[in-house]
Motif scaffolding. Structure first.
Motif, short mmCIF file in Angstrom:
data_model
loop_
_atom_site.label_atom_id
_atom_site.label_comp_id
_atom_site.label_asym_id
_atom_site.label_seq_id
_atom_site.Cartn_x
_atom_site.Cartn_y
_atom_site.Cartn_z
N VAL A 211 0.75 -1.02 0.16
CA VAL A 211 0.23 0.22 -0.01
C VAL A 211 1.04 0.85 0.41
O VAL A 211 0.68 2.10 -1.00
CB VAL A 211 -0.83 0.10 1.23
N SER A 212 1.87 1.39 0.39
CA SER A 212 2.73 2.74 0.53
C SER A 212 3.29 2.39 -0.11
O SER A 212 3.54 3.56 -0.87
CB SER A 212 4.29 2.22 2.30
N ILE A 213 3.98 1.55 -0.96
CA ILE A 213 4.54 1.66 -2.55
C ILE A 213 3.52 2.31 -3.44
O ILE A 213 3.93 3.29 -4.13
CB ILE A 213 4.90 0.69 -2.85
N GLU A 214 2.27 1.49 -3.11
CA GLU A 214 1.42 2.40 -4.14
C GLU A 214 1.32 3.42 -4.02
O GLU A 214 0.67 4.46 -5.04
CB GLU A 214 -0.10 1.63 -4.48
N LEU A 215 0.65 4.20 -2.73
CA LEU A 215 0.78 5.23 -2.78
C LEU A 215 1.96 6.77 -2.93
O LEU A 215 1.40 7.61 -3.46
CB LEU A 215 -0.02 5.39 -0.68
N SER A 216 2.88 5.92 -2.75
CA SER A 216 3.91 6.81 -3.18
C SER A 216 4.04 6.93 -4.35
O SER A 216 4.04 7.98 -5.03
CB SER A 216 5.38 5.97 -2.74
N GLN A 217 4.01 5.76 -5.30
CA GLN A 217 3.47 5.92 -7.09
C GLN A 217 2.55 7.35 -7.73
O GLN A 217 2.85 7.66 -8.54
CB GLN A 217 3.71 4.56 -7.54
N ALA A 218 1.87 6.85 -6.61
CA ALA A 218 0.63 7.94 -6.87
C ALA A 218 0.70 9.68 -6.58
O ALA A 218 0.97 10.40 -7.36
CB ALA A 218 -1.01 7.03 -6.91
N THR A 219 1.51 9.62 -5.80
CA THR A 219 1.30 10.72 -5.50
C THR A 219 2.63 11.23 -6.10
O THR A 219 2.91 12.26 -6.88
CB THR A 219 2.24 10.56 -3.43
N ASN A 220 3.33 10.01 -6.75
CA ASN A 220 4.87 10.68 -7.77
C ASN A 220 3.95 11.67 -8.90
O ASN A 220 4.31 12.47 -9.56
CB ASN A 220 6.02 10.17 -7.60
N THR A 221 2.75 10.18 -9.33
CA THR A 221 2.51 10.39 -10.82
C THR A 221 1.55 12.02 -10.69
O THR A 221 1.51 12.13 -11.89
CB THR A 221 1.87 9.23 -10.47
N VAL A 222 0.82 11.91 -9.92
CA VAL A 222 0.10 13.06 -9.69
C VAL A 222 0.60 14.30 -9.81
O VAL A 222 0.35 15.23 -10.22
CB VAL A 222 -1.19 13.40 -8.32
N ASN A 223 2.02 14.07 -9.25
CA ASN A 223 3.13 15.10 -9.29
C ASN A 223 3.24 15.68 -10.04
O ASN A 223 3.70 16.93 -10.81
CB ASN A 223 4.24 15.63 -7.87
N VAL A 224 4.28 14.92 -10.89
CA VAL A 224 4.08 15.01 -12.11
C VAL A 224 3.68 15.34 -13.11
O VAL A 224 4.00 16.30 -14.28
CB VAL A 224 4.50 13.08 -12.79
N TYR A 225 1.88 15.26 -12.89
CA TYR A 225 1.15 15.14 -13.99
C TYR A 225 0.80 16.43 -14.27
O TYR A 225 0.39 17.33 -14.86
CB TYR A 225 -0.34 14.48 -13.79
N MET A 226 0.27 17.26 -12.69
CA MET A 226 0.36 18.79 -12.28
C MET A 226 1.47 19.63 -12.29
O MET A 226 1.18 20.34 -13.74
CB MET A 226 0.03 18.53 -10.54
N GLU A 227 2.68 19.04 -12.70
CA GLU A 227 3.53 20.32 -13.16
C GLU A 227 3.88 20.00 -14.72
O GLU A 227 3.95 21.30 -15.45
CB GLU A 227 5.54 19.40 -12.35
N ILE A 228 2.89 18.83 -15.33
CA ILE A 228 3.35 19.28 -16.55
C ILE A 228 2.32 20.04 -16.91
O ILE A 228 2.43 20.11 -18.32
CB ILE A 228 2.74 17.35 -17.27
N LEU A 229 1.29 19.52 -16.86
CA LEU A 229 -0.39 20.41 -17.28
C LEU A 229 0.09 21.73 -16.50
O LEU A 229 -0.04 22.69 -17.30
CB LEU A 229 -1.31 19.80 -16.76
N SER A 230 0.82 22.00 -15.56
CA SER A 230 0.88 23.52 -15.44
C SER A 230 2.10 24.01 -16.05
O SER A 230 1.30 25.59 -16.69
CB SER A 230 1.54 23.86 -13.85
N ASN A 231 2.84 23.93 -16.90
CA ASN A 231 3.79 24.33 -17.81
C ASN A 231 3.21 24.35 -19.02
O ASN A 231 3.61 25.10 -20.26
CB ASN A 231 4.69 23.21 -18.09
N SER A 232 1.76 23.46 -19.27
CA SER A 232 0.93 23.31 -21.06
C SER A 232 0.33 24.80 -20.40
O SER A 232 0.69 25.29 -21.53
CB SER A 232 0.77 22.85 -20.62
#
Length: 307
Positions: A211-232
């Motif tokens: 669960v901790s690994i999946e939560l960490s992956q999801a958190t990293n993913t959403v941060n990456v997508y937020m940065e990509i969308l913000s830059n776009s």
């Protein structure tokens, strides 16, 4: 709607009546459902009231021997596929009781039941049940994140061809959804970190790690997508600004070019004696001179790349 599920070794089986160690699931709860929980099972009314608030944060809360665990889960509106948000799911445990309460309709709960039955997963242990719910919510966070990323790529390709307000507004909705997802995942991570200290029963260490690994992956993913969308969004804002500047430069250049004939016509339109006004070819000559001067100005403007 209230449903009863037997937590068996091979999964979850729906039952018509409750027995000890059954899971009571209440989804799309109405007043009659919550009144039944409070009167029949002794669920504290404060728990029910807290879960009715869509902005409740993930946490643990105790009252009258009950333990309330609030988990944020993702949902998507059926009438608007761009409206992603999160809602609280309450897991109330006490002795042999496991009760979940959610006021929204979700895709997660049916998938959670189906997954447990396909994999023959037993969820009778209370801390493991909470971990399984968090794990399932994280899976749906990742699913919705993938859908959001695909939608952003689609709108990005559209905006590369033509900047439209509808696409920009849709991307703003998705950006808001990513903020909700990021906040909810951080709250769920805090729950997972404290779960072994809150419950009396020991939780599955391997499941907690997963669960901790999946939560960490999801958190990293959403941060990456937020940065990509913000830059776009910043990039398209710059594109719009540049387009406006190009339009203003073009309009200004046209105004300067037209100002030459207008100025000459103004001079010869005054009610005074003007040089060359009485010549037989005055009108045609003035027009020709005006166009020649305008052409010269246009040449220098083009050479300076103003238009």
């Amino acid at each position: 709607m209230i449903r009863f599920y037997a937590c068996e070794e091979n999964g979850l089986t729906e039952k018509t009546d409750w027995e000890p160690h059954y899971w009571i699931n209440v989804e799309q709860a109405v007043a009659a459902d919550t009144d039944y929980l409070c009167s029949q099972w002794g669920v504290p009314e404060s728990f029910v009231e807290n879960l009715a608030d869509v902005d409740e944060r993930p946490r643990f809360e105790r009252e009258d021997g009950w333990l309330l665990t609030i988990v944020r889960i993702p949902v998507r509106k059926k009438d608007d596929p761009l409206q992603y948000h999160t809602v609280p799911l309450g897991i109330m445990t006490k002795e042999s009781y496991i009760i979940t309460l959610c006021y929204a309709e979700t895709e997660m709960i049916p998938d959670f039941i189906d997954h447990c039955n396909k994999r023959h997963i037993s969820v009778g242990n209370q801390p493991d049940f909470v971990l399984r719910i968090i794990f399932s919510s994280t899976f749906w966070f990742l699913c919705y994140l993938k859908q959001i990323n695909d939608t952003v790529e689609l709108y990005t390709r559209q905006l590369e061809r033509s900047v439209r307000n509808e696409a920009l507004l849709s991307m703003m909705k998705l950006q808001k959804a990513l903020v909700y997802f990021n906040t909810s995942l951080q709250g769920n991570q805090l729950l997972a970190d404290r779960i072994d200290k809150v419950f009396a029963d020991n939780c599955d260490a391997d499941l907690l790690e997963d669960v901790s690994i999946e939560l960490s992956q999801a958190t990293n993913t959403v941060n990456v997508y937020m940065e990509i969308l913000s830059n776009s969004m910043d990039t398209f804002a710059s594109v719009i600004s540049n387009n406006v500047n190009d339009v203003m430069k073009t309009m200004t250049s046209i105004s300067v070019i037209l100002m030459i004939p207008t100025l000459i016509a103004s001079f010869y339109g005054m009610n005074v004696d003007v040089w060359f006004a009485s010549a037989p070819a005055a009108f045609g000559s003035i027009i020709l001179i005006s166009f020649v001067l305008a052409a010269i100005v246009w040449y220098f403007i083009r050479r300076a790349r103003w238009i």
